[in-house]
Design a protein around this motif. Structure first.
Motif, short mmCIF file in Angstrom:
data_model
loop_
_atom_site.label_atom_id
_atom_site.label_comp_id
_atom_site.label_asym_id
_atom_site.label_seq_id
_atom_site.Cartn_x
_atom_site.Cartn_y
_atom_site.Cartn_z
N ILE A 1 0.82 -1.22 0.00
CA ILE A 1 0.00 0.00 0.00
C ILE A 1 0.85 1.26 0.00
O ILE A 1 0.49 2.25 -0.65
CB ILE A 1 -1.01 -0.02 1.18
N GLN A 2 2.00 1.25 0.71
CA GLN A 2 2.80 2.49 0.73
C GLN A 2 3.34 2.80 -0.66
O GLN A 2 3.43 3.96 -1.05
CB GLN A 2 3.93 2.39 1.76
N LYS A 3 3.69 1.75 -1.40
CA LYS A 3 4.17 1.95 -2.77
C LYS A 3 3.03 2.50 -3.64
O LYS A 3 3.22 3.43 -4.42
CB LYS A 3 4.67 0.60 -3.31
N THR A 4 1.85 1.90 -3.50
CA THR A 4 0.69 2.39 -4.27
C THR A 4 0.40 3.85 -3.92
O THR A 4 0.11 4.67 -4.80
CB THR A 4 -0.55 1.51 -3.97
N LEU A 5 0.50 4.20 -2.64
CA LEU A 5 0.21 5.58 -2.23
C LEU A 5 1.25 6.55 -2.79
O LEU A 5 0.92 7.68 -3.16
CB LEU A 5 0.11 5.68 -0.71
#
Ligand SMILES: [Zn+2]
Length: 235
Positions: free
Chosen positions: A24-28
């Motif tokens: 999720i941090q990469k997607t964000l």
């Protein structure tokens, strides 16, 4: 774009979501980049859990649209659909938009519906027990009312795409929100008079992830198209 996808359920999501997960941090981070490239404003809403909110402002907007997703950590298609839509950057010229791409950042690494403290955030909008929902509600209180709310979800038990509609100006469905002990985000927004119309989209998570992302993105595009075709104004 014309992709072909298998349209059969995979049959592997038994008793819970067993499909693809995302970092999720990469997607964000990708969402932040896409949002900046599209000239959106990024709000980092501070709190014990920081919430990200992206805004697209236009002069004299005809419509104000709020899109929210990533409130359930086992539903990766929503944040990915938000990313895809931001990358496409095809929005109605006269629509101002607000986008919360991930309301449950601690749930995704665990691939679970609830946050890391075990709270289902989408049942927390009445009692505000979680830091995420308190932060989110504070942010919402500082935003204008929306003409349309779209909440992007997934359902591992479903064999197909479906939606919920809340239309409190025309329907009796919100007659007694106080009878419900737990409020989802959409019910909170409607009960506060924050939005006259809201749709919760549910993609079937027993299908491959790209199919669900495409379905959610298509639903948002369709809703924006229909909103644009609707008569202007409102009361
Ligand atoms: Zn959900």
């Amino acid at each position: 774009m014309r992709d072909t996808f298998p349209v059969r359920p995979l049959g592997k999501n038994i008793g819970g979501y067993r499909g693809e997960t995302i970092e999720i941090q990469k997607t964000l981070q990708e969402i932040e980049r896409a949002s900046a490239a599209a000239n959106w404003t990024l709000d980092r809403v501070p709190g014990p859990v920081e919430i990200l909110a992206c805004r697209r402002t236009v002069p004299d907007p005809r419509h104000r649209v709020y899109i929210s997703t990533g409130i359930h950590g086992d539903e990766p298609a929503g944040p990915l659909a938000a990313l895809q839509l931001l990358c496409e950057n095809q929005w109605p010229n006269d629509a101002a938009l607000w986008l919360c791409p991930c309301l449950n950042p601690s749930g995704f690494p665990l691939n679970r519906r609830e946050n890391s403290a075990g709270i289902d955030l989408n049942r927390d909008y009445r009692h505000l027990q979680s830091a995420e929902v308190r932060t989110h509600v504070q942010w919402l209180e500082h935003q204008p009312d929306f003409d349309l709310t779209l909440c992007l979800h997934e359902d591992w038990e479903s064999a197909g795409f479906y939606l919920y509609e809340l239309n409190p100006n025309h329907g009796p469905s919100l007659a007694n929100p106080m009878d419900r002990p737990q409020w989802p985000e959409a019910l909170y927004l409607a009960s506060q008079g924050k939005t006259p119309m809201s749709y919760t989209f549910e993609a079937p998570s027993d299908f491959p992830l790209p199919v669900r992302v495409a379905a959610l993105a298509a639903a948002v595009r369709a809703a924006l198209r229909l909103l644009r075709a609707a008569p202007a104004g409102g009361e």
